[in-house]
Design an enzyme around this catalytic site. Structure first.
Site, mmCIF file in Angstrom:
data_model
loop_
_atom_site.group_PDB
_atom_site.id
_atom_site.type_symbol
_atom_site.label_atom_id
_atom_site.label_comp_id
_atom_site.label_asym_id
_atom_site.label_seq_id
_atom_site.Cartn_x
_atom_site.Cartn_y
_atom_site.Cartn_z
ATOM 1 N N LYS A 83 0.759 -1.137 0.062
ATOM 2 C CA LYS A 83 -0.153 -0.148 -0.110
ATOM 3 C C LYS A 83 1.004 1.200 0.122
ATOM 4 O O LYS A 83 2.044 1.232 0.511
ATOM 5 C CB LYS A 83 -0.994 -0.137 1.266
ATOM 6 C CG LYS A 83 -2.085 0.725 1.188
ATOM 7 C CD LYS A 83 -3.221 0.228 0.267
ATOM 8 C CE LYS A 83 -4.603 1.116 0.254
ATOM 9 N NZ LYS A 83 -5.585 0.286 -0.306
ATOM 10 N N GLY A 123 -25.415 4.007 0.956
ATOM 11 C CA GLY A 123 -24.523 4.322 -0.085
ATOM 12 C C GLY A 123 -24.459 4.029 -1.476
ATOM 13 O O GLY A 123 -24.639 2.799 -1.676
ATOM 14 N N TYR A 124 -24.767 5.100 -2.275
ATOM 15 C CA TYR A 124 -25.141 4.839 -3.560
ATOM 16 C C TYR A 124 -24.165 5.330 -4.797
ATOM 17 O O TYR A 124 -24.609 6.166 -5.411
ATOM 18 C CB TYR A 124 -26.447 5.093 -4.044
ATOM 19 C CG TYR A 124 -27.317 4.333 -5.064
ATOM 20 C CD1 TYR A 124 -27.619 2.954 -4.776
ATOM 21 C CD2 TYR A 124 -27.591 5.089 -6.179
ATOM 22 C CE1 TYR A 124 -27.980 2.106 -6.094
ATOM 23 C CE2 TYR A 124 -27.918 4.308 -7.428
ATOM 24 C CZ TYR A 124 -28.434 2.796 -7.253
ATOM 25 O OH TYR A 124 -28.789 2.126 -8.308
ATOM 26 N N GLY A 125 -23.052 4.915 -4.438
ATOM 27 C CA GLY A 125 -21.856 5.702 -5.283
ATOM 28 C C GLY A 125 -21.654 4.090 -6.395
ATOM 29 O O GLY A 125 -22.245 3.398 -6.438
ATOM 30 N N ASN A 126 -20.120 4.301 -6.504
ATOM 31 C CA ASN A 126 -19.797 3.152 -7.419
ATOM 32 C C ASN A 126 -20.070 1.897 -7.098
ATOM 33 O O ASN A 126 -20.616 0.916 -7.545
ATOM 34 C CB ASN A 126 -18.314 3.369 -7.837
ATOM 35 C CG ASN A 126 -17.688 2.130 -8.661
ATOM 36 O OD1 ASN A 126 -17.456 1.325 -8.162
ATOM 37 N ND2 ASN A 126 -17.781 2.510 -9.948
ATOM 38 N N GLY A 135 -22.206 0.664 -4.602
ATOM 39 C CA GLY A 135 -23.568 0.435 -4.036
ATOM 40 C C GLY A 135 -24.481 0.380 -5.203
ATOM 41 O O GLY A 135 -25.248 -0.647 -5.392
ATOM 42 N N TYR A 136 -24.026 1.078 -6.359
ATOM 43 C CA TYR A 136 -24.872 1.206 -7.418
ATOM 44 C C TYR A 136 -24.505 -0.223 -8.303
ATOM 45 O O TYR A 136 -25.721 -0.770 -8.693
ATOM 46 C CB TYR A 136 -24.524 2.259 -8.642
ATOM 47 C CG TYR A 136 -25.107 2.125 -9.825
ATOM 48 C CD1 TYR A 136 -26.317 1.549 -10.178
ATOM 49 C CD2 TYR A 136 -24.084 2.266 -11.057
ATOM 50 C CE1 TYR A 136 -26.743 1.457 -11.605
ATOM 51 C CE2 TYR A 136 -24.486 2.097 -12.359
ATOM 52 C CZ TYR A 136 -25.516 1.534 -12.585
ATOM 53 O OH TYR A 136 -26.093 1.466 -13.902
HETATM 54 P P1 NAD Z 1 -18.484 6.599 -3.911
HETATM 55 O O1 NAD Z 1 -17.693 7.979 -3.496
HETATM 56 O O2 NAD Z 1 -18.654 6.332 -5.173
HETATM 57 O O3 NAD Z 1 -19.728 6.538 -3.131
HETATM 58 C C1 NAD Z 1 -20.077 6.698 -1.812
HETATM 59 C C2 NAD Z 1 -21.416 6.797 -1.625
HETATM 60 O O4 NAD Z 1 -21.804 6.827 -0.275
HETATM 61 C C3 NAD Z 1 -21.983 8.066 -2.222
HETATM 62 O O5 NAD Z 1 -23.031 7.954 -2.849
HETATM 63 C C4 NAD Z 1 -22.196 9.105 -0.901
HETATM 64 O O6 NAD Z 1 -22.997 9.774 -0.997
HETATM 65 C C5 NAD Z 1 -22.582 7.785 0.009
HETATM 66 N N1 NAD Z 1 -22.331 8.059 1.554
HETATM 67 C C6 NAD Z 1 -21.167 8.770 2.030
HETATM 68 N N2 NAD Z 1 -21.478 9.020 3.344
HETATM 69 C C7 NAD Z 1 -22.713 8.336 3.680
HETATM 70 C C8 NAD Z 1 -23.279 8.036 4.799
HETATM 71 N N3 NAD Z 1 -22.780 8.332 5.918
HETATM 72 N N4 NAD Z 1 -24.508 7.338 4.527
HETATM 73 C C9 NAD Z 1 -25.040 6.933 3.651
HETATM 74 N N5 NAD Z 1 -24.184 7.262 2.377
HETATM 75 C C10 NAD Z 1 -23.134 7.933 2.332
HETATM 76 O O7 NAD Z 1 -17.418 5.349 -2.984
HETATM 77 P P2 NAD Z 1 -17.371 4.002 -3.664
HETATM 78 O O8 NAD Z 1 -16.129 3.627 -4.489
HETATM 79 O O9 NAD Z 1 -18.700 3.505 -3.892
HETATM 80 O O10 NAD Z 1 -16.958 3.131 -2.057
HETATM 81 C C11 NAD Z 1 -17.941 2.762 -1.156
HETATM 82 C C12 NAD Z 1 -17.197 2.176 -0.103
HETATM 83 O O11 NAD Z 1 -16.569 0.958 -0.588
HETATM 84 C C13 NAD Z 1 -15.979 2.801 0.444
HETATM 85 O O12 NAD Z 1 -15.948 2.129 1.850
HETATM 86 C C14 NAD Z 1 -14.715 1.891 -0.148
HETATM 87 O O13 NAD Z 1 -13.675 2.357 0.597
HETATM 88 C C15 NAD Z 1 -15.273 0.930 -0.398
HETATM 89 N N6 NAD Z 1 -14.524 0.030 -1.610
HETATM 90 C C16 NAD Z 1 -14.657 0.487 -2.888
HETATM 91 C C17 NAD Z 1 -14.084 0.063 -4.029
HETATM 92 C C18 NAD Z 1 -14.277 0.525 -5.385
HETATM 93 O O14 NAD Z 1 -13.867 0.018 -6.246
HETATM 94 N N7 NAD Z 1 -15.280 1.311 -5.515
HETATM 95 C C19 NAD Z 1 -13.468 -1.054 -3.666
HETATM 96 C C20 NAD Z 1 -13.338 -1.654 -2.377
HETATM 97 C C21 NAD Z 1 -13.961 -0.986 -1.357
#
Ligand code: NAD
Length: 422
Positions: free
Chosen positions: A107, A219-222, A224-225
């Site tokens: 890391k 959480g509806y980001g990458n 979650g979606y």
């Molecule tokens: P992202 O920024 O695309 O989405 C995060 C979502 O969570 C956003 O919609 C945001 O509005 C929402 N959010 C933030 N705080 C919140 C809260 N208190 N309550 C409800 N919703 C909330 O991020 P991501 O890439 O989807 O990552 C989300 C989680 O998954 C993180 O913990 C990240 O470390 C983990 N993760 C992601 C990946 C990846 O490849 N995207 C890989 C491993 C782990």
């Protein structure tokens, strides 16, 4: 001030797994695995737009290489510390081992707020950081990737800088590169797809039929979606979703693609809370999805959401963790006693690193797989790691997360023994 120390926590988790595995030489195993094999600290000078020079602190921690080259992301964040980077590199060793990909854990991080930099300053920081760690990385030694606030463009600069240093096009030195520089198809949804597969396997163990199964997502980001999208494709009903502004509920089911399109196309600032097709809106309530009476819960936002204080209120039968660290150790024990099936973070969100591995394999062979090929192989890896964890859970009678650690630590220890390191 918080006394949370990620490195101390990582060592505690390691100790717990070693104790359950009950090795005769457990002190030696702990002594070797509780420290990284190497950690490099670098000073990164950047000529700022105003002509002054600023020097940023950067790290690369290489925890363990018994099973292959170090693998893990590089984050840009003002709070990056050496302890955090070491802890995360250890965590990557377990994540890669559980996914059974031929990597150890690494890391990196730079203590910087990238939003305060101009594009030119960001490029210079990225190139100078990678140049500084170049002597200890290569496609055979250590293969970085993105993490918090780093992206495919930054990976492209890393790749270019390393290629100049090495004197050839070293495509395999970083992953999650843009597709034009031979990134892998499927990378964009890899984490969410992997979480959906983990949720599906966990649902099977719980005796839940995915057809019509109810799902809530925090959480509806990458992540979650895409988890929602694939579970919906397989017949599940997405009934609740939250983001930073609140929660929406629709017991007849939300359409994940429409919701995503609505949230992202017009303005990145849009919240799910204003989505037209909701039966109920809970403004300001970001945690409601955690406590609904659903079959499957996907925490996909932040760490420390399900705790000893609120675990009793969680009604889901299955939890598949897309987020890192959403459930505390106390909550794990409470949920496990209640028979909740949990696919823990480093099992359920390993899709990203697995597709990173696929990208490296493709780059090294000079070929590109189809999207179907990537998905099929990713599915296979997630299914296999889930069932390895399930077997360990039954054999050692431990909670799900501990079972995952046991599988991972034991694979690394076995490799170390065979190599004569223990
Ligand atoms: P992202 O920024 O695309 O989405 C995060 C979502 O969570 C956003 O919609 C945001 O509005 C929402 N959010 C933030 N705080 C919140 C809260 N208190 N309550 C409800 N919703 C909330 O991020 P991501 O890439 O989807 O990552 C989300 C989680 O998954 C993180 O913990 C990240 O470390 C983990 N993760 C992601 C990946 C990846 O490849 N995207 C890989 C491993 C782990």
């Amino acid at each position: 001030m918080s006394t949370y120390n990620p490195y101390e926590e990582a060592k505690k988790q390691l100790k717990k797994a070693i104790n359950v595995l009950n090795y005769p030489d457990r002190d030696s195993v702990y002594a070797r695995l509780s420290v990284p094999e190497r950690i490099l600290e670098v000073a990164i000078p950047v000529k700022m737009d105003d002509g002054t020079i600023k020097v940023f602190k950067g790290f690369r921690s290489q925890h363990n290489s018994a099973r292959g080259p170090y693998k893990g992301g590089i984050r840009y964040h003002p709070q990056v510390t050496k302890e955090e980077v070491i802890a995360l590199s250890m965590w990557m060793t377990w994540k890669c081992a559980l996914a059974d990909i031929p990597y150890g854990g690494g890391k990196g991080g730079v203590a910087v707020d990238p939003h305060q930099l101009s594009p030119r300053e960001l490029e210079q920081l990225s190139r100078n950081y990678f140049r500084a760690i170049a002597p200890i990385v290569s496609p055979d030694i250590d293969i970085p990737a993105p993490d918090v606030y780093t992206d495919p463009q930054i990976m492209a600069w890393f790749f270019d800088e390393y290629s100049k240093y090495a004197g050839y096009n070293a495509f395999g030195v970083v992953t999650a590169k843009p597709l034009e520089l031979f990134g892998s198809l499927g990378r964009i949804y890899s984490t969410g797809y992997g979480t959906a597969v983990a949720a599906r396997e966990a649902a099977k163990v719980a005796g839940i039929n995915l057809q019509g199964a109810t799902v809530s997502i925090q959480g509806y980001g990458n992540a979650g979606y895409y988890a929602a999208k694939f579970l919906h494709e397989w017949g599940a009903k997405i009934v609740a979703v939250s983001d930073t502004k609140g929660t929406i509920i629709n017991w007849n089911g939300l359409d994940p693609d429409k919701l995503h399109e609505w949230k992202t196309t017009k303005s990145a600032k849009r919240s799910v809370i204003d989505y037209p097709d909701a039966e109920q809106r809970l403004e300001g309530d970001t945690t409601a999805p955690l406590f609904l009476n659903v079959d499957i819960l996907i925490p996909a936002a932040l760490e420390n959401q399900i705790t000893g204080e609120n675990a009793d209120k969680v009604a889901a039968k299955v939890i598949a963790e897309a987020a890192n660290g959403p459930t505390t150790v106390e909550a794990d024990e409470i949920l496990d006693k209640r028979g909740v099936i949990i696919a823990p973070d480093f099992q359920a969100n390993a899709g990203g690193v697995i597709v990173s591995y696929f990208e490296w394999v493709q780059n090294r062979q000079g070929i590109s797989w189809t999207e179907e090929e990537v998905k099929r192989r990713l599915e296979g890896k997630i299914v296999a790691s889930f069932h390895a964890m399930y077997e360990a859970k039954q054999k050692y009678n431990v909670d799900w997360r501990t079972a995952a650690y046991i599988v991972a630590v034991d694979r690394v220890v076995k490799a170390m023994r065979l190599r004569g390191w223990l």
